[in-house]
Design an enzyme around this catalytic site. Structure first.
Site, PDB file in Angstrom:
ATOM      1  N   CYS A  20       0.843  -1.200   0.000  1.00  0.00           N
ATOM      2  CA  CYS A  20       0.000   0.000   0.000  1.00  0.00           C
ATOM      3  C   CYS A  20       0.880   1.252   0.000  1.00  0.00           C
ATOM      4  CB  CYS A  20      -0.908  -0.011   1.228  1.00  0.00           C
ATOM      5  SG  CYS A  20      -2.018   1.404   1.269  1.00  0.00           S
TER       6      CYS A  20
ATOM      7  N   CYS B 176       0.598   4.669   6.944  1.00  0.00           N
ATOM      8  CA  CYS B 176      -0.031   4.522   8.267  1.00  0.00           C
ATOM      9  C   CYS B 176       0.908   3.747   9.209  1.00  0.00           C
ATOM     10  CB  CYS B 176      -1.373   3.810   8.138  1.00  0.00           C
ATOM     11  SG  CYS B 176      -2.392   4.503   6.819  1.00  0.00           S
TER      12      CYS B 176
ATOM     13  N   CYS C 285       0.272   0.074  10.332  1.00  0.00           N
ATOM     14  CA  CYS C 285      -0.255  -0.936   9.408  1.00  0.00           C
ATOM     15  C   CYS C 285       0.816  -1.814   8.758  1.00  0.00           C
ATOM     16  CB  CYS C 285      -1.073  -0.247   8.323  1.00  0.00           C
ATOM     17  SG  CYS C 285      -1.867  -1.446   7.225  1.00  0.00           S
TER      18      CYS C 285
ATOM     19  N   CYS D 225     -17.065  -8.347   5.289  1.00  0.00           N
ATOM     20  CA  CYS D 225     -16.366  -7.080   5.080  1.00  0.00           C
ATOM     21  C   CYS D 225     -15.068  -7.333   4.319  1.00  0.00           C
ATOM     22  CB  CYS D 225     -16.090  -6.452   6.439  1.00  0.00           C
ATOM     23  SG  CYS D 225     -15.175  -4.919   6.325  1.00  0.00           S
TER      24      CYS D 225
ATOM     25  N   CYS E   3     -19.867  -5.113   3.348  1.00  0.00           N
ATOM     26  CA  CYS E   3     -19.108  -3.934   3.765  1.00  0.00           C
ATOM     27  C   CYS E   3     -17.796  -3.981   2.996  1.00  0.00           C
ATOM     28  CB  CYS E   3     -18.845  -4.004   5.265  1.00  0.00           C
ATOM     29  SG  CYS E   3     -17.753  -2.699   5.863  1.00  0.00           S
TER      30      CYS E   3
ATOM     31  N   CYS F 209     -19.415   3.188   8.409  1.00  0.00           N
ATOM     32  CA  CYS F 209     -18.688   2.497   9.474  1.00  0.00           C
ATOM     33  C   CYS F 209     -17.400   3.289   9.675  1.00  0.00           C
ATOM     34  CB  CYS F 209     -18.390   1.063   9.039  1.00  0.00           C
ATOM     35  SG  CYS F 209     -17.307   0.187  10.190  1.00  0.00           S
TER      36      CYS F 209
ATOM     37  N   ARG G 263     -18.309  -1.415  17.683  1.00  0.00           N
ATOM     38  CA  ARG G 263     -17.658  -2.696  17.387  1.00  0.00           C
ATOM     39  C   ARG G 263     -16.332  -2.824  18.136  1.00  0.00           C
ATOM     40  NH1 ARG G 263     -18.855  -6.263  13.444  1.00  0.00           N
ATOM     41  NH2 ARG G 263     -20.131  -4.666  12.445  1.00  0.00           N
TER      42      ARG G 263
HETATM   43  N1  SAM Z   1      -6.640   0.766   3.005  1.00  0.00           N
HETATM   44  C1  SAM Z   1      -7.917   1.095   3.485  1.00  0.00           C
HETATM   45  C2  SAM Z   1      -7.879   2.244   4.461  1.00  0.00           C
HETATM   46  O1  SAM Z   1      -6.930   2.421   5.194  1.00  0.00           O
HETATM   47  O2  SAM Z   1      -8.871   2.979   4.500  1.00  0.00           O
HETATM   48  C3  SAM Z   1      -8.677  -0.063   4.089  1.00  0.00           C
HETATM   49  C4  SAM Z   1      -7.978  -1.096   4.921  1.00  0.00           C
HETATM   50  S1  SAM Z   1      -7.264  -0.543   6.455  1.00  0.00           S
HETATM   51  C5  SAM Z   1      -6.314  -1.909   6.936  1.00  0.00           C
HETATM   52  C6  SAM Z   1      -8.655  -0.495   7.582  1.00  0.00           C
HETATM   53  C7  SAM Z   1      -8.417  -0.020   9.000  1.00  0.00           C
HETATM   54  O3  SAM Z   1      -7.809  -1.046   9.762  1.00  0.00           O
HETATM   55  C8  SAM Z   1      -7.499   1.172   9.210  1.00  0.00           C
HETATM   56  O4  SAM Z   1      -8.146   2.389   8.987  1.00  0.00           O
HETATM   57  C9  SAM Z   1      -7.133   1.031  10.672  1.00  0.00           C
HETATM   58  O5  SAM Z   1      -8.003   1.777  11.465  1.00  0.00           O
HETATM   59  C10 SAM Z   1      -7.273  -0.472  10.938  1.00  0.00           C
HETATM   60  N2  SAM Z   1      -5.963  -1.093  11.231  1.00  0.00           N
HETATM   61  C11 SAM Z   1      -4.986  -1.339  10.340  1.00  0.00           C
HETATM   62  N3  SAM Z   1      -3.910  -1.900  10.943  1.00  0.00           N
HETATM   63  C12 SAM Z   1      -4.224  -1.995  12.251  1.00  0.00           C
HETATM   64  C13 SAM Z   1      -3.509  -2.484  13.398  1.00  0.00           C
HETATM   65  N4  SAM Z   1      -2.272  -2.942  13.306  1.00  0.00           N
HETATM   66  N5  SAM Z   1      -4.136  -2.457  14.581  1.00  0.00           N
HETATM   67  C14 SAM Z   1      -5.397  -1.979  14.683  1.00  0.00           C
HETATM   68  N6  SAM Z   1      -6.108  -1.498  13.640  1.00  0.00           N
HETATM   69  C15 SAM Z   1      -5.532  -1.502  12.446  1.00  0.00           C
HETATM   70  C1  DTB Z   2     -11.565  -1.784  11.348  1.00  0.00           C
HETATM   71  O1  DTB Z   2     -11.797  -0.729  11.966  1.00  0.00           O
HETATM   72  N1  DTB Z   2     -10.831  -2.781  11.791  1.00  0.00           N
HETATM   73  C2  DTB Z   2     -10.719  -3.822  10.805  1.00  0.00           C
HETATM   74  C3  DTB Z   2     -11.696  -3.339   9.702  1.00  0.00           C
HETATM   75  N2  DTB Z   2     -12.050  -2.041  10.140  1.00  0.00           N
HETATM   76  C4  DTB Z   2     -11.314  -3.382   8.294  1.00  0.00           C
HETATM   77  C5  DTB Z   2      -9.338  -4.063  10.348  1.00  0.00           C
HETATM   78  C6  DTB Z   2      -8.374  -4.341  11.468  1.00  0.00           C
HETATM   79  C7  DTB Z   2      -7.049  -4.649  10.868  1.00  0.00           C
HETATM   80  C8  DTB Z   2      -6.066  -5.115  11.879  1.00  0.00           C
HETATM   81  C9  DTB Z   2      -4.724  -5.406  11.282  1.00  0.00           C
HETATM   82  C10 DTB Z   2      -4.714  -6.494  10.252  1.00  0.00           C
HETATM   83  O2  DTB Z   2      -5.249  -7.590  10.504  1.00  0.00           O
HETATM   84  O3  DTB Z   2      -4.128  -6.270   9.196  1.00  0.00           O
HETATM   85 FE1  SF4 Z   3      -2.818   1.237   3.382  1.00  0.00          FE
HETATM   86 FE2  SF4 Z   3      -2.832   0.065   5.742  1.00  0.00          FE
HETATM   87 FE3  SF4 Z   3      -3.058   2.695   5.601  1.00  0.00          FE
HETATM   88 FE4  SF4 Z   3      -5.096   1.127   4.739  1.00  0.00          FE
HETATM   89  S1  SF4 Z   3      -4.348   1.318   6.827  1.00  0.00           S
HETATM   90  S2  SF4 Z   3      -4.236   2.926   3.734  1.00  0.00           S
HETATM   91  S3  SF4 Z   3      -3.923  -0.615   3.960  1.00  0.00           S
HETATM   92  S4  SF4 Z   3      -1.270   1.491   4.973  1.00  0.00           S
END
Ligand code: SAM
Ligand code: DTB
Ligand code: SF4
Length: 334
Positions: A54, A58, A61, A98, A129, A189, A261
């Site tokens: 990606c 973030c 992530c 989702c 979703c 959401c 949630r």
């Molecule tokens: N790329 C898209 C975005 O960021 O909008 C969708 C997928 S992203 C993984 C969805 C959400 O997962 C992020 O906005 C974040 O709040 C949550 N998330 C990602 N990594 C996480 C982590 N290590 N621990 C907790 N929440 C996480």
């Molecule tokens: C949200 O708020 N939490 C979910 C869902 N929306 C998409 C994702 C959590 C991701 C946690 C890290 C991972 O498994 O990659």
């Molecule tokens: Fe990309 Fe992860 Fe950020 Fe979503 S949360 S925009 S997957 S880096």
């Protein structure tokens, strides 16, 4: 009738967070009971349909190309794979599926492919979703036409703390995407992540932003940071579990009719902590052994937890819709 407010001040929210724990939980649970069946929890299952690489940075992530994690990247999954996973989730009792993609934003071609997936999942009789990053107004409208029920897009944290976590897109970008989703008449959401080293005032700031949106999100995911090796936030001091519970309680008080949630981070939570979260007003979870790329509790474990707490897994989504704001009678006593 619980009155919905959209003018919360930071000080008022901090005052809620700072109350004695029992006063806070009693208040939150009372509001929860006025608006929901206190023993019902809705479950959604997640699938990462496009993983890793990606362009966003973030800090939490594992899927960001800016960090060096062990994650294997994967192109957009074939639709057959998606249907197979959705059917398996349905068989285990999930009512919503989702799908998440590691994109900054989808291209129009991406969107066509996702639209097909949405149609196929709906055909299984599940709510849908997706979380695909930023959307234009036109893209939100085409997802609506594809039959999408919910779009997940998180604010993640307070406006002031945001720059410590993400630099490649702004808070305003996120608010704009949420407005496009709302205007397209898709259920919103939106939530955030706790335990990223933010202050209590930042947690109040996140909840303030969510509660002061023109309409409360229908679903508010509260994630506890899952620390992944190779991400900048790995090694952050863990949040006190009771502070997490307090935040859930305040989310319930500020957004009385929204589904709250209990999201990422459950694999590291004790059953007792999760039980407190359900008491404080959480009424939905992600179910299934994986979130997007990290572990979630075993489904057997969740089933046992629900059994021991007397929690019923929501099976009929029409009942939730029928009890939308205004139509549920208030209980006469606790
Ligand atoms: N790329 C898209 C975005 O960021 O909008 C969708 C997928 S992203 C993984 C969805 C959400 O997962 C992020 O906005 C974040 O709040 C949550 N998330 C990602 N990594 C996480 C982590 N290590 N621990 C907790 N929440 C996480
Ligand atoms: C949200 O708020 N939490 C979910 C869902 N929306 C998409 C994702 C959590 C991701 C946690 C890290 C991972 O498994 O990659
Ligand atoms: Fe990309 Fe992860 Fe950020 Fe979503 S949360 S925009 S997957 S880096």
């Amino acid at each position: 009738m619980t009155k919905l407010r959209h003018n919360w001040q930071r000080d008022e929210i901090l005052a809620l967070l700072e109350q004695p724990f029992n006063d806070l939980l009693f208040q939150a649970h009372t509001i929860h009971r006025e608006n929901f069946d206190p023993n019902a929890v809705q479950v959604s299952s997640l699938l990462s349909i496009k993983t890793g690489a990606c362009p966003e940075d973030c800090g939490y992530c594992p899927q960001s190309a800016h960090h060096h994690t062990d994650l294997e990247r994967e192109r957009l999954l074939p639709i057959e794979e998606v249907i197979k996973n959705a059917q398996a989730a349905k068989d285990k009792g999930a009512t919503r599926f989702c799908m998440g993609a590691a994109w900054r934003n989808p291209t129009d071609k991406n969107l066509e492919q996702v639209a097909e997936m949405i149609g196929a999942v709906k055909n299984l009789g599940m709510e849908t979703c997706v979380t695909l990053g930023m959307l234009t107004q036109t893209q939100a409208q085409s997802l609506k036409s594809a039959g999408l029920d919910y779009y997940n897009h998180n604010l993640d944290t307070s406006p002031e703390f945001y720059g410590n976590v993400i630099t490649t897109r702004t808070y305003t970008d996120r608010l704009e995407t949420l407005a496009h989703v709302r205007d397209a008449n898709i259920s919103v959401c939106a939530g955030g992540i706790l335990g990223m080293g933010e202050s209590r005032s930042d947690r109040a700031g996140l909840l303030q932003q969510l509660a002061n949106l023109p309409r409360h999100p229908e679903s508010v995911p509260i994630n506890n940071l899952v620390q992944v090796e190779g991400t900048p936030l790995n090694g952050t001091e863990k949040l006190d579990p009771l502070e997490f519970v307090r935040s859930i309680a305040v989310a319930r008080i500020l957004m009385p009719k929204s589904m709250v949630r209990l999201s990422a981070g459950r694999a590291e939570m004790t059953d007792e902590m999760q039980a407190l979260c359900f008491f404080a007003g959480a009424n939905s979870i992600f179910y299934g052994e994986k979130l997007l790329t990290t572990d979630n509790p075993e489904t057997d474990h969740d089933r046992q937890l629900f059994n021991s707490l007397g929690i019923n897994q929501e099976t009929d989504t029409t009942a939730r819709k029928a009890s939308a704001p205004g139509s549920r009678p208030l209980p006469t006593s606790l």
